[in-house]
Design an enzyme around this catalytic site. Structure first.
Site, PDB file in Angstrom:
ATOM      1  N   LYS A 397      -4.522   5.998  -7.584  1.00  0.00           N
ATOM      2  CA  LYS A 397      -3.753   6.358  -6.381  1.00  0.00           C
ATOM      3  C   LYS A 397      -3.922   7.807  -5.947  1.00  0.00           C
ATOM      4  O   LYS A 397      -3.353   8.194  -4.931  1.00  0.00           O
ATOM      5  CB  LYS A 397      -2.257   6.102  -6.624  1.00  0.00           C
ATOM      6  N   ILE A 435       0.812  -4.893  -5.132  1.00  0.00           N
ATOM      7  CA  ILE A 435       1.454  -3.660  -4.682  1.00  0.00           C
ATOM      8  C   ILE A 435       0.450  -2.856  -3.867  1.00  0.00           C
ATOM      9  O   ILE A 435      -0.565  -2.399  -4.394  1.00  0.00           O
ATOM     10  CB  ILE A 435       1.956  -2.817  -5.872  1.00  0.00           C
ATOM     11  N   LYS A 439      -0.782   3.867   3.099  1.00  0.00           N
ATOM     12  CA  LYS A 439      -2.066   4.513   3.388  1.00  0.00           C
ATOM     13  C   LYS A 439      -3.134   3.495   3.776  1.00  0.00           C
ATOM     14  O   LYS A 439      -4.225   3.881   4.218  1.00  0.00           O
ATOM     15  CB  LYS A 439      -2.521   5.336   2.183  1.00  0.00           C
ATOM     16  N   ASN A 478       5.393   6.777  -0.385  1.00  0.00           N
ATOM     17  CA  ASN A 478       5.479   7.567  -1.605  1.00  0.00           C
ATOM     18  C   ASN A 478       6.751   7.223  -2.371  1.00  0.00           C
ATOM     19  O   ASN A 478       7.798   6.949  -1.780  1.00  0.00           O
ATOM     20  CB  ASN A 478       5.488   9.058  -1.258  1.00  0.00           C
ATOM     21  N   LEU A 480       9.491   8.533  -5.090  1.00  0.00           N
ATOM     22  CA  LEU A 480      10.034   9.755  -5.671  1.00  0.00           C
ATOM     23  C   LEU A 480       9.932   9.723  -7.185  1.00  0.00           C
ATOM     24  O   LEU A 480      10.394   8.779  -7.825  1.00  0.00           O
ATOM     25  CB  LEU A 480      11.500   9.927  -5.268  1.00  0.00           C
ATOM     26  N   SER A 482       7.315   9.438  -9.083  1.00  0.00           N
ATOM     27  CA  SER A 482       6.202   8.718  -9.685  1.00  0.00           C
ATOM     28  C   SER A 482       5.107   9.692 -10.099  1.00  0.00           C
ATOM     29  O   SER A 482       5.093  10.854  -9.695  1.00  0.00           O
ATOM     30  CB  SER A 482       5.635   7.686  -8.702  1.00  0.00           C
ATOM     31  N   VAL A 486       4.804  14.471  -5.331  1.00  0.00           N
ATOM     32  CA  VAL A 486       5.010  15.894  -5.097  1.00  0.00           C
ATOM     33  C   VAL A 486       6.259  16.402  -5.813  1.00  0.00           C
ATOM     34  O   VAL A 486       6.388  17.599  -6.085  1.00  0.00           O
ATOM     35  CB  VAL A 486       5.096  16.154  -3.571  1.00  0.00           C
ATOM     36  N   THR A 503       1.011  21.610   1.714  1.00  0.00           N
ATOM     37  CA  THR A 503      -0.294  21.603   2.376  1.00  0.00           C
ATOM     38  C   THR A 503      -0.215  22.010   3.838  1.00  0.00           C
ATOM     39  O   THR A 503      -1.083  22.725   4.340  1.00  0.00           O
ATOM     40  CB  THR A 503      -0.932  20.207   2.271  1.00  0.00           C
ATOM     41  N   ARG A 571      -5.634  18.539   2.153  1.00  0.00           N
ATOM     42  CA  ARG A 571      -6.664  18.175   1.184  1.00  0.00           C
ATOM     43  C   ARG A 571      -7.537  17.057   1.743  1.00  0.00           C
ATOM     44  O   ARG A 571      -7.146  16.376   2.693  1.00  0.00           O
ATOM     45  CB  ARG A 571      -6.003  17.734  -0.123  1.00  0.00           C
TER      46      ARG A 571
END
Length: 670
Positions: A397, A435, A439, A478, A480, A482, A486, A503, A571
């Site tokens: 991922k 799953i 993205k 996302n 939290l 994991s 971030v 970023t 990135r």
């Protein structure tokens, strides 16, 4: 061996404490309760005789009544109750005992001639029956009141003589925000555990009907808007937010208000991480970023989930990861016939297995150390376990890593998923849940395009599977906390003094907590129609820079003053914002309030077959040619793919040429 060597440490401790130590022995405590209840039963007969006959009872009358009353006492096991933990259930037991006692006496008086009994006075018996159990209850209430008063006196004395408390800890004068069930339970826990060094001085609650009332003898002071005043008046040093159901926005508002006051702020777990019959517990902890993003709790169809899971063999791939391990914890309360944890990280699997065995000691649990890229090993694992339900959470991922190493995404996310699907189709799997990620919508990176292709594979498998089987994919954003999230990065940066690295100032992401995502995956897998792609409702997107500043404030730091925030630039493969649906996908909210259906056209089986065969060959091509061919295949399979110019998109111009011929075609699920 000397007989003293047989003496246990507890016995030695009890003897050292003398009579107080003996009172801690269960048999001694039980005997004391029996004596007390016997005395109360005798006193009840004396009181009843004085009220009805205005005279003292005979010794025979007292003995007869005590024998009858204590028989009822032993049947209801009143002496087995813990006096100090008296609750509503115990009070109901005494009420029921009174009814039983009076009923027996009424029946005995009606049929005394047939039974050969000689009962003096029906009124005397009824009065004695009506007051005995309530007097037993009153004895316990007196004990509870005395215990709490003594505890408060000891606490006040210790606070006065030693304001710093034990081991140098301050005694926290505590306000509890939330005068509901959670607040009341929390107050009981704090009182029962003096070592926590918390003295509850008041409740705060917004509900009008609770204003001015007292809970466990402690007043509800008023509305939460007046917290600064209450903190000053009560000289509070700690505020606990005991509102497990409150939305994150309200919690954030209160947290910011309390940070200005300079008090210690704690909270209790929300109810969104509970499922099945797990009890809620008032455990104190610091406020976390997950609390500030808390939304309305997920309402699950527990009956439908239980019908599917209970007694079934459930296999979870990637079970050592953040999502896979939480799925295992969410599935376990529904009593699966067997829960199989499959993954390739032995240390992660060992930690998850140990945690599950501790939480669910009676569950049938198995671990399969297996890499999904190894089709033979995977097939054997499925044959030995014979799962009925599969949650496929294994995947790479990390966006920048996969941009630099697209082969790994192909091997793991695409062909690994294909291997799991083949094993599921060859076995008796009736529910398969893949799953996926947000993205995969208009992807700009290798992670997104590989997961979009995996969704197509699941749809193709659903088309080839028997009609009674369900193969679905579930997308969410996302998570939290994991791995790779971030949140752990920000926590490490705060721990080391910063700076917090973001970023881009406009970067936004959808976030869910791990329990919420896992619960909705479970729901979608049960209710979802085969061949569909479901999207979880992730609320509103959150700016990453706002999250960084919130985490700094929760740590007692002022962003920009106590800790810096640096913008490092986007990135490879990153987008400023993520999307839930493509333009051609129309969200349908039929399956569940927080689960939407992405309306997708079915994949072209021939194109999928040919392109995957090219991808398999492309992995073995030399540098440069390999990336160009992979990029060409990605564009064929996912036309909406717009590769990042900083990542695989560097080869976009060269990849626009003709594709090399396909040597052979192999059916996907042969």
């Amino acid at each position: 061996m000397h007989e003293n060597a047989l003496q246990s440490p507890d016995n030695e401790a009890n003897e050292a404490l003398g009579p107080l130590g003996l009172l801690k022995r269960p048999a001694i405590r039980q005997a004391c309760k029996l004596v007390l209840d016997t005395g109360v039963a005798a006193l009840s007969w004396v009181v009843a005789t004085s009220l009805v006959r205005q005279e003292l009872p005979t010794l025979y009358g007292v003995a007869s009544w005590v024998a009858f009353a204590m028989s009822v006492n032993l049947v209801f096991r009143y002496t087995s109750q813990h006096f100090r933990l008296l609750g509503i259930e115990e009070a109901e037991s005494f009420i029921f005992g009174t009814i039983v006692m009076v009923s027996i006496l009424l029946l005995a008086s009606v049929f005394q001639d047939r039974l050969g009994l000689d009962l003096d006075s029906r009124n005397l018996l009824l009065v004695a029956g009506l007051i005995t159990c309530p007097m037993w209850l009153a004895l316990r209430l007196v004990f509870v009141a005395g215990y709490h008063r003594l505890s408060q006196r000891r606490f006040a004395t210790r606070d006065r003589l030693n304001p710093v408390g034990n081991h140098g800890q301050s005694v926290h004068r505590t306000l509890i925000v939330g005068a509901g069930r959670a607040g009341a339970l929390l107050c009981q826990e704090l009182r029962a555990n003096p070592q926590l060094q918390c003295e509850v001085v008041g409740f705060v609650d917004d509900a009008l009907e609770k204003q001015g009332v007292r809970i466990h003898g402690i007043p509800v002071l008023g509305h939460s808007h007046l917290l600064p005043i209450f903190i000053k008046e009560c000289q509070a040093t700690q505020v606990i937010l005991a509102m497990p159901r409150v939305p994150g926005a309200k919690l954030k508002q209160l947290s910011e208000l309390l940070q200005i006051q300079g008090v210690r702020v704690k909270t209790v777990p929300g109810i969104s991480n509970l499922i099945g019959d797990r009890p809620w517990k008032p455990e104190l902890r610091d406020i976390a970023i997950e609390d500030l993003l808390r939304r309305e709790p997920v309402t699950l169809d527990l009956t439908a989930i239980s019908q599917e899971v209970e007694g079934s063999v459930v296999l979870i791939t990637g079970a050592g990861g953040s999502i896979g391990s939480e799925l295992a914890r969410q599935v376990a309360p529904f009593r699966p016939g067997r829960l199989v944890l499959l993954g390739r990280g032995e240390n992660s699997l060992w930690e998850v297995e140990r945690d599950l065995r501790r939480q669910f000691p009676g569950m049938n649990l198995a671990v399969e150390l297996c890499d999904i890229r190894n089709s033979l090993r995977l097939q054997r694992a499925f044959e030995s376990c014979n799962p009925a339900i599969v949650f496929h959470a294994a995947a790479h991922k990390h966006v920048p890593f996969l941009e630099r190493n697209p082969e790994e995404a192909i091997e793991n996310n695409i062909f690994g998923t294909l291997n799991v699907l083949k094993a599921a189709l060859a076995g008796n799997v009736r529910i398969f849940v893949n799953i996926s990620t947000d993205k995969a919508v208009n992807p700009t990176n290798v992670l997104g395009v590989s997961k979009r292709i995996a969704e197509s594979l699941v749809m193709q498998a659903a088309d080839e599977a028997p009609a009674d089987r369900r193969f679905v994919s579930v997308r969410f954003g996302n998570v939290l906390g994991s791995r790779g999230s971030v949140i752990p990065l920000f926590r490490d940066q705060i721990r080391t003094g910063g700076p917090l690295t973001v970023t881009h100032p406009d970067m936004t992401r959808y976030f869910m907590t791990i329990p919420e995502a896992s619960q909705l995956v479970l729901q979608a897998g049960v209710l979802g129609e085969t061949g569909k792609v479901f999207v979880l409702n992730m609320g509103e997107p959150v700016r990453i820079v706002d999250m960084a500043m919130d985490m700094a404030r929760l740590s007692g730091l002022n962003p920009g003053i106590d800790i810096d925030i640096q913008f490092t630039g986007m990135r490879p493969g990153e987008k400023l914002y993520e999307e839930l649906f493509m333009d051609s996908e129309h969200g349908n909210g039929d399956p569940q309030a927080k689960v939407f259906e992405a309306m997708q056209p079915p994949p072209d089986p021939w194109l999928l077959d040919v392109s995957l065969h090219k991808l398999r060959e492309a992995i073995h091509l030399p540098e440069g040619q390999r990336q160009r061919e992979m990029l060409r295949c990605f564009k064929q399979l996912v036309p909406s793919y717009q590769p990042s110019s900083q990542g695989l998109g560097r080869y976009a111009e060269a990849a626009s040429g003709p594709s090399p011929p396909v040597l052979e075609e192999v059916p996907l699920f042969n």
